[in-house]
Design an enzyme around this catalytic site. Structure first.
Site, PDB file in Angstrom:
ATOM      1  N   ASP A  60      34.273 -21.052   0.175  1.00  0.00           N
ATOM      2  CA  ASP A  60      33.263 -21.520  -0.779  1.00  0.00           C
ATOM      3  C   ASP A  60      32.334 -20.427  -1.284  1.00  0.00           C
ATOM      4  O   ASP A  60      31.297 -20.718  -1.885  1.00  0.00           O
ATOM      5  CB  ASP A  60      32.446 -22.659  -0.149  1.00  0.00           C
ATOM      6  CG  ASP A  60      33.242 -23.950  -0.117  1.00  0.00           C
ATOM      7  OD1 ASP A  60      33.928 -24.241  -1.118  1.00  0.00           O
ATOM      8  OD2 ASP A  60      33.188 -24.660   0.896  1.00  0.00           O
ATOM      9  N   ASP A  74      39.206 -28.029  -4.971  1.00  0.00           N
ATOM     10  CA  ASP A  74      37.861 -27.481  -5.162  1.00  0.00           C
ATOM     11  C   ASP A  74      37.873 -25.947  -5.228  1.00  0.00           C
ATOM     12  O   ASP A  74      37.021 -25.320  -5.849  1.00  0.00           O
ATOM     13  CB  ASP A  74      36.912 -27.884  -4.011  1.00  0.00           C
ATOM     14  CG  ASP A  74      37.158 -29.271  -3.466  1.00  0.00           C
ATOM     15  OD1 ASP A  74      38.297 -29.763  -3.539  1.00  0.00           O
ATOM     16  OD2 ASP A  74      36.212 -29.865  -2.933  1.00  0.00           O
TER      17      ASP A  74
HETATM   18  N1  GLY Z   1      34.413 -30.305  -0.916  1.00  0.00           N
HETATM   19  C1  GLY Z   1      33.467 -30.088  -1.920  1.00  0.00           C
HETATM   20  C2  GLY Z   1      33.116 -31.332  -2.618  1.00  0.00           C
HETATM   21  O1  GLY Z   1      32.632 -32.239  -1.986  1.00  0.00           O
HETATM   22  O2  GLY Z   1      33.314 -31.438  -3.800  1.00  0.00           O
END
Ligand code: GLY
Length: 411
Positions: A131, A189
């Site tokens: 992330d 994501d």
């Molecule tokens: N996993 C990141 C989100 O909740 O979009």
């Protein structure tokens, strides 16, 4: 003497044709821009949104303990939920502060953003998460656009190196989640983290970041999408062979459902891929995802999606303002690259989302909502966490969307 004159003549011709080409590009870009007519009432709403956002974030900053980042707010207990800098959302708060600051020039927001950037900076060496794009590019990437410094450039390059350390050429992807089992987990994501890599190639000239981003996007395009261009949330690869061994969900309703925020991440991610590479296949992918979203019979007329397009209790299912914010921002970029007919549709959809998120249904009342801007997002339904609450990323992409919309009026 004659050859000199000839060379001079050729040079003039080249300059003249260069200028004509530039003028043509400029005219076309302007014409394209002019075709997206902003709406005066929506622009007025946006002015009010910024005012509210400024005062809400000043409220939020009063309640934050040192070293903590806002996550969400629970109105029943009047409790702000926070995280440390290693949480995937830590970049959104400073990024939002900086984007509001760019509009309001309220120095208190800039001071607060800088305080949080200091806390966040050590994450540049964090190799345990995919992330880093969210965490570092939404924050340090934003401050670089305001004040470009060598120090922050290095933080971003180190972040890109840490992110790249999670890339496995056999799989062709950056690993999203670590697992003790023999699996290699990649989530949709992750497309959002690639922008950081493109930045790193631009400022270092080292194409390895660019190549990782492109390979990750290609592998994801091949394995994450269904024939209707909806996407799975999680693809589980065999770490030894690189083969797909499972496709499933984590935050969606079911393995075969279309989790709303996941579709929005894909839309945004492939739009960025086209911006950064000019490769038409990414534009087509973004447009296919857009068509899946816009043609979905479960997308409500106000364009604020249910938390999953296949949620079982539609029309009584909860909406997800965070997915709507990400979509609005993505559509306001995608519309500039698409044919006018589709561009208009994307622009109008984003406008509808902004209008509705700016209504009392979604926009916080001043002084409420724990200082967050938007209400009614869904974080993780299957784990029963962050349900119908404000979320930092809903605010971040909402502010980015209104900023993008306003830019159409200013050009
Ligand atoms: N996993 C990141 C989100 O909740 O979009």
């Amino acid at each position: 003497m004659d050859t000199k004159i000839l060379r001079k003549g050729n040079m003039r011709k080249k300059i003249a044709s260069g200028l004509v080409a530039l003028m043509l590009i400029f005219t076309l870009a302007n014409a394209q821009h002019r075709s997206f007519k902003t709406n005066r009432a929506v622009l007025k709403l946006i002015e009010a949104d910024y005012k509210l956002a400024d005062s809400q974030y000043k409220q939020l900053m009063q309640t934050l303990a040192p070293g903590k980042f806002p996550k969400t707010y629970h109105p029943d207990s009047n409790k702000l939920e926070t995280s440390g800098p290693g949480w995937w959302c830590s970049g959104f708060y400073p990024g939002t502060l900086l984007n509001i600051y760019q509009k309001t020039k309220d120095a208190a927001l800039l001071t607060e953003a800088n305080r949080m950037l200091d806390v966040l900076s050590a994450q540049q060496y964090n190799k345990t998460t995919h992330d880093l794009g969210f965490m570092m590019y939404c924050s340090f990437g934003t401050v670089q656009k305001i004040n470009n410094t060598q120090k922050n450039k290095e933080i971003l390059i180190n972040s890109a190196k840490s992110l790249s350390s999670r890339f496995d050429p056999k799989i062709g992807c950056i690993k999203s989640w670590d697992s003790k089992k023999p699996e290699y987990l990649v989530i949709i994501d992750n497309m959002m983290n690639l922008e950081l890599l493109f930045y790193a190639t631009k400022v270092t000239g080292d194409s390895s970041f660019y190549k990782i981003a492109v390979t990750h996007a290609n592998t994801t395009m091949k394995n994450h999408f269904r024939p209707d261009f909806s996407s799975y949330h999680v693809v589980n690869y065999n770490p030894a062979t690189g083969e797909v061994q499972q496709r499933r969900t984590a935050q969606g309703y079911s393995n075969e459902s279309a989790w709303a925020r996941g579709q929005a991440w894909g839309l945004y991610g492939y739009t960025v891929m086209y911006r950064e590479t000019h490769n038409k296949k990414y534009l087509q992918q973004a447009e296919h995802i857009a068509q899946f979203i816009l043609n979905n019979h479960n997308l409500p007329a106000d364009k604020i999606p249910y938390w999953d397009y296949n949620a079982p209790n539609i029309p009584n299912a909860l909406r997800d303002a965070s997915a709507a914010s990400v979509m609005a921002s993505a559509f306001l970029e995608l519309c500039r690259y698409s044919d006018l007919k589709y561009g208009q549709l994307y622009f109008k959809t984003a406008e509808t989302i902004i209008r509705n998120l700016s209504s009392p249904e979604y926009l916080a009342k001043a002084g409420s909502n724990g200082g967050f801007i938007l209400q009614h997002s869904v974080g993780h339904m299957p784990e029963k966490k962050e349900i119908d609450v404000p979320l930092t990323y809903a605010d971040y992409y909402f502010i980015e969307a209104i900023q993008r919309y306003q830019n159409f009026a200013q050009k």
